[in-house]
Design an enzyme around this catalytic site. Structure first.
Site, PDB file in Angstrom:
ATOM      1  N   LYS A   1      -2.518  -5.264  -8.567  1.00 40.77           N
ATOM      2  CA  LYS A   1      -2.805  -6.701  -8.578  1.00 40.77           C
ATOM      3  C   LYS A   1      -4.306  -6.947  -8.442  1.00 40.77           C
ATOM      4  O   LYS A   1      -4.884  -7.750  -9.189  1.00 40.77           O
ATOM      5  CB  LYS A   1      -2.035  -7.404  -7.448  1.00 40.77           C
ATOM      6  CG  LYS A   1      -0.529  -7.488  -7.706  1.00 40.77           C
ATOM      7  CD  LYS A   1       0.273  -7.975  -6.495  1.00 40.77           C
ATOM      8  CE  LYS A   1       1.769  -7.958  -6.830  1.00 40.77           C
ATOM      9  NZ  LYS A   1       2.619  -8.419  -5.711  1.00 40.77           N
TER      10      LYS A   1
ATOM     11  N   GLN B   1       2.220  -9.419   0.465  1.00 43.35           N
ATOM     12  CA  GLN B   1       3.133  -8.505  -0.215  1.00 43.35           C
ATOM     13  C   GLN B   1       4.404  -8.306   0.622  1.00 43.35           C
ATOM     14  O   GLN B   1       4.338  -8.082   1.823  1.00 43.35           O
ATOM     15  CB  GLN B   1       2.428  -7.158  -0.457  1.00 43.35           C
ATOM     16  CG  GLN B   1       3.233  -6.171  -1.284  1.00 43.35           C
ATOM     17  CD  GLN B   1       3.440  -6.618  -2.733  1.00 43.35           C
ATOM     18  OE1 GLN B   1       2.654  -7.377  -3.274  1.00 43.35           O
ATOM     19  NE2 GLN B   1       4.510  -6.148  -3.340  1.00 43.35           N
TER      20      GLN B   1
ATOM     21  N   ASP C   1       2.165 -16.833  -5.273  1.00 42.22           N
ATOM     22  CA  ASP C   1       3.523 -16.313  -5.447  1.00 42.22           C
ATOM     23  C   ASP C   1       4.535 -17.460  -5.599  1.00 42.22           C
ATOM     24  O   ASP C   1       5.668 -17.232  -6.030  1.00 42.22           O
ATOM     25  CB  ASP C   1       3.929 -15.477  -4.226  1.00 42.22           C
ATOM     26  CG  ASP C   1       3.907 -13.986  -4.498  1.00 42.22           C
ATOM     27  OD1 ASP C   1       4.033 -13.594  -5.670  1.00 42.22           O
ATOM     28  OD2 ASP C   1       3.778 -13.224  -3.520  1.00 42.22           O
TER      29      ASP C   1
END
Ligand code: GUN
Length: 291
Positions: A53, A97, A120
């Site tokens: 990422k 995460q 997200d």
């Protein structure tokens, strides 16, 4: 025989479009958009994901940083770190995460992310905005699936869509995005009766359950579009999806491979979301983003 929905190629094109708009952002604001990823613990797969990422951000001309915290991090320390990132001017995206260590309250951490930087799309504010039909920052994996359907010019208006899986990360937001495009949506899951028969009615079938090869060829309506979100490891260590690819490709009109399907799209959409968050935070007109 189905045509392949080549996630690698579609993602590369999206990443190039994002990179071009990043250049525009830098020219207009004098700074790079920035994504900060928080990783707590030492989950092996997560280590790889967060590195990818951050690297993808740099490749698109953005700043990408990983903040590593030990598996023993306290809830308070983790909340403090997420809070600090949400107060920094140069941070446009904050991503925690998952999975988090078992002693951490995941919901509390996700709610601590500034909704405007929640790339997200997991914060209840953004989940609620999607539910209300006013999507802002949308979870990356379902967004990537929608981008692939757009690429194949799949007509969703009035189409029957079946989503297998009801997670907050994929299944539920996927269903809402399909509904927003006027599909008739069924959300199936592990308790669904006659799953094969429900799937066989689908013009668009999205599999996101995490069970290798669950969807067989005779579950696929002739001409259906099949999107495989599953990433499973076989006993031999090979990556495989939730769909029996060789069987399903004989029936489908379009199908995504695993690997090289949804996976690359997820990261491209994370870049899109980071730029989108930066653009909004900078007060630039959203109509001029044009992605
Ligand atoms: N772990 C597995 N998938 C995801 C994701 O999409 N976002 C985050 N933050 N963690 C994950």
């Amino acid at each position: 025989m189905a045509e392949l929905l080549d996630g690698k190629a579609i993602a590369a094109a999206l990443r190039a479009r994002v990179a071009a708009r990043v250049g525009d952002f830098v020219a207009r604001t004098g700074r790079r958009p920035g994504l900060d990823v928080v990783l707590a613990g030492d989950d092996a797969a997560s280590q790889v994901y967060v590195r990818n990422k951050a690297r993808a951000c740099e490749e698109a001309g953005m700043r990408g940083a990983v903040h590593r915290l030990p598996a023993t991090v306290t809830q308070q320390e983790l909340l403090a770190r997420v809070g600090e990132l949400g107060a920094r001017d140069d941070v446009d995206g904050v991503l925690v995460q998952l999975p988090l260590p078992k002693h951490i309250d995941e919901s509390a951490v996700l709610e601590a992310v500034d909704p405007g930087r929640d790339v997200d799309g997991f914060h209840p504010y953004n989940a609620g905005a999607l539910l209300a039909g006013r999507p802002t920052l949308v979870p990356c994996t379902p967004l990537g699936c929608m981008r692939m359907l757009e690429h194949a010019k799949v007509s969703l208006d009035g189409a029957r869509a079946v989503v297998i899986g009801r997670s907050n990360i994929v299944g539920k937001p996927m269903a809402l995005l399909l509904l927003a495009q006027n599909a008739t949506v069924t959300v199936a899951h592990s308790r669904t009766r006659d799953l094969a028969a429900r799937c066989a009615e689908a013009d668009v079938l999205v599999a996101a359950v995490g069970r290798a090869g669950l969807v067989r060829g005779d579950w696929v309506k002739p001409g259906a579009v099949v999107i495989d979100v599953g990433i499973n490891r076989t006993a031999e260590g090979k990556l495989t999806g939730d769909v029996n690819f060789d069987e399903a490709r004989e029936k489908a009109s379009w199908i995504t491979p695993v690997p090289g399907g949804v996976g690359p799209m997820t990261i491209a959409c994370l870049l899109e979301n980071t730029l989108r968050a930066a653009w909004r935070r900078a007060g630039l007109p959203m109509g001029e983003l044009g992605l």
